[in-house]
Design a protein around this motif. Structure first.
Motif, mmCIF file in Angstrom:
data_model
loop_
_atom_site.group_PDB
_atom_site.id
_atom_site.type_symbol
_atom_site.label_atom_id
_atom_site.label_comp_id
_atom_site.label_asym_id
_atom_site.label_seq_id
_atom_site.Cartn_x
_atom_site.Cartn_y
_atom_site.Cartn_z
ATOM 1 N N GLN A 1 79.327 -81.565 32.133
ATOM 2 C CA GLN A 1 80.311 -82.888 32.206
ATOM 3 C C GLN A 1 79.172 -84.611 31.541
ATOM 4 O OE1 GLN A 1 79.925 -83.627 36.943
ATOM 5 N NE2 GLN A 1 82.246 -84.437 36.472
ATOM 6 N N GLU B 1 86.001 -74.801 25.495
ATOM 7 C CA GLU B 1 86.585 -75.684 24.685
ATOM 8 C C GLU B 1 85.021 -76.417 23.457
ATOM 9 O OE1 GLU B 1 87.574 -78.566 27.137
ATOM 10 O OE2 GLU B 1 88.384 -79.919 25.068
ATOM 11 N N TYR C 1 80.592 -74.771 32.788
ATOM 12 C CA TYR C 1 81.085 -76.343 32.388
ATOM 13 C C TYR C 1 79.958 -77.341 31.987
ATOM 14 C CZ TYR C 1 85.828 -74.899 33.641
ATOM 15 O OH TYR C 1 86.811 -74.408 34.027
ATOM 16 N N GLY D 1 81.521 -90.266 33.489
ATOM 17 C CA GLY D 1 82.430 -90.644 33.442
ATOM 18 C C GLY D 1 83.602 -90.142 33.105
ATOM 19 N N MET D 2 83.191 -89.249 32.267
ATOM 20 C CA MET D 2 84.274 -87.262 31.900
ATOM 21 C C MET D 2 84.738 -86.832 32.515
ATOM 22 S SD MET D 2 84.628 -88.474 29.109
ATOM 23 C CE MET D 2 84.861 -88.036 27.138
ATOM 24 N N GLY D 3 85.379 -86.044 32.923
ATOM 25 C CA GLY D 3 85.282 -84.862 33.250
ATOM 26 C C GLY D 3 84.655 -83.329 32.681
ATOM 27 N N LEU D 4 85.158 -82.413 33.342
ATOM 28 C CA LEU D 4 84.647 -81.689 32.732
ATOM 29 C C LEU D 4 84.892 -80.231 31.439
ATOM 30 C CD1 LEU D 4 83.635 -81.710 36.734
ATOM 31 C CD2 LEU D 4 82.944 -79.347 36.100
ATOM 32 N N PHE E 1 81.622 -73.737 42.605
ATOM 33 C CA PHE E 1 80.840 -74.320 41.737
ATOM 34 C C PHE E 1 78.832 -74.147 42.312
ATOM 35 C CE2 PHE E 1 82.699 -76.332 37.972
ATOM 36 C CZ PHE E 1 84.126 -76.305 38.369
ATOM 37 N N GLY E 2 78.208 -74.384 41.203
ATOM 38 C CA GLY E 2 77.406 -74.588 41.488
ATOM 39 C C GLY E 2 76.631 -75.565 42.272
ATOM 40 N N SER E 3 75.471 -76.262 42.032
ATOM 41 C CA SER E 3 75.142 -77.970 42.422
ATOM 42 C C SER E 3 74.894 -78.635 40.989
ATOM 43 C CB SER E 3 73.795 -78.188 43.521
ATOM 44 O OG SER E 3 72.395 -77.485 42.891
ATOM 45 N N PHE F 1 77.201 -76.691 34.819
ATOM 46 C CA PHE F 1 78.176 -76.366 35.788
ATOM 47 C C PHE F 1 78.317 -74.932 35.387
ATOM 48 C CE2 PHE F 1 77.477 -79.449 39.634
ATOM 49 C CZ PHE F 1 78.188 -80.528 38.404
#
Lengths: 114, 113
Positions: A37, A59, A35, A40-43, A105-107, A90
Motif C-alpha cells: 500500500q 499484479e 499486498y 494515497g493508493m489502494g492495495l 489482514f495483519g497490521s 500487508f
C-alpha cells in the motif's frame, strides 16, 4: 487466536540490502496474500498462495519472492531493495476463494528504502 | 485487472453530518467488499455485496451495489468521530488474475467533533 501476525512492524533498509518480511496465521487458512500500500493508493497484490507449496504472481511481483513451505507461514523476500519498494506491506489470509470470501489482514510492515 | 475508482479521495466533515463515498468501475464485479482501515492497522471487512441492486445496512452505514454490478456506494448517516478512517472498496471479477481482489484507492474520512 492471534489471527495474522506480521513482523517486523517497521524497517529501514539501504539500497541493495535484502530482507524477509514474516507472516504467520493460526486460522488454518489455505489462501494467503501479500499486498503493498503506497501513500494515497489502494492495495496492490504482490503474490498469493492457494496452499502449501503453491504460489503465484499478483499484479506487482517484480523485485519480490515468496515461499509457502507450511500452511501457517508465507514469508516475502526482497533481494535487492530499491527506493520504489518503500511502502507498507500487508499480509492477508482467507479460508477459501469463494465469491465474497472475507480476507483477514495483519497490521502491516512499514518499510523504507533509503 | 479491473480498475476501481473511489471518490472523493478525502472528506472532512463535522460530527452529525451525512456523507456518501462512491466506488466505480467499467467492469462487472462478481462481488464487492468495503473495508475500513485505521492508522497502523490492516483493513477490516465491513460488508460484502454480491447481488445487483443489493442494499445492506450496518448500524448507521448503508451499502448499495449497483444494478449492473459495476458500482457501489457507502452512505454514513450522522457521522461520528469514531467513523474516522480510510474506507476501501475491493472487487473480484473475471478480469482479475486468479479471481483475486482489486482494491480502490481509498477515501480518507475525518469526522471532527
Amino acid at each position: 487466536n492471534a489471527g495474522v501476525t506480521q513482523t517486523p512492524k517497521f524497517r529501514i533498509l539501504k539500497i541493495g540490502q535484502s530482507m524477509t518480511l514474516q507472516c504467520a496465521q493460526d486460522m488454518n487458512h489455505n489462501y494467503m496474500y501479500w499486498y503493498r500500500q503506497d501513500p494515497g493508493m489502494g492495495l496492490k497484490l504482490i503474490y498469493y498462495s492457494v496452499g502449501a507449496g503453491i504460489t503465484d504472481k499478483g499484479e506487482v511481483p517484480n523485485g519480490y519472492n515468496v515461499s509457502r513451505s507450511t500452511t501457517e507461514d508465507f514469508p516475502l523476500r526482497l533481494e535487492l531493495a530499491a527506493p520504489s519498494q518503500t511502502s507498507v506491506y500487508f499480509c492477508a489470509s482467507s479460508y477459501s476463494r469463494r465469491v465474497g470470501e472475507k480476507l483477514f489482514f495483519g497490521s502491516g510492515t512499514q518499510l523504507s528504502v533509503l | 485487472t479491473q480498475l476501481l475508482e473511489q471518490s472523493p479521495q478525502f472528506l472532512s466533515i463535522q460530527e452529525g453530518e451525512n456523507l456518501t463515498v462512491y466506488c466505480n468501475s467499467s467492469s462487472v464485479f462478481s462481488s464487492l467488499q468495503w473495508y475500513r482501515q485505521e492508522p497502523g492497522e490492516g483493513p477490516v471487512l465491513l460488508v460484502t455485496v454480491v447481488t445487483g441492486g443489493e442494499v445492506k445496512k450496518l448500524k448507521r452505514l448503508t451499502f448499495q451495489f449497483g444494478d449492473a454490478r459495476k458500482d457501489s456506494s457507502l452512505h454514513i448517516t450522522a457521522a461520528q468521530p469514531g467513523d474516522t478512517g480510510l474506507y476501501l472498496c475491493a472487487a473480484e471479477g473475471p478480469d482479475n488474475a486468479g479471481n483475486m481482489l482489486t482494491f480502490g484507492g481509498g477515501t480518507r474520512l475525518m469526522v471532527k467533533p
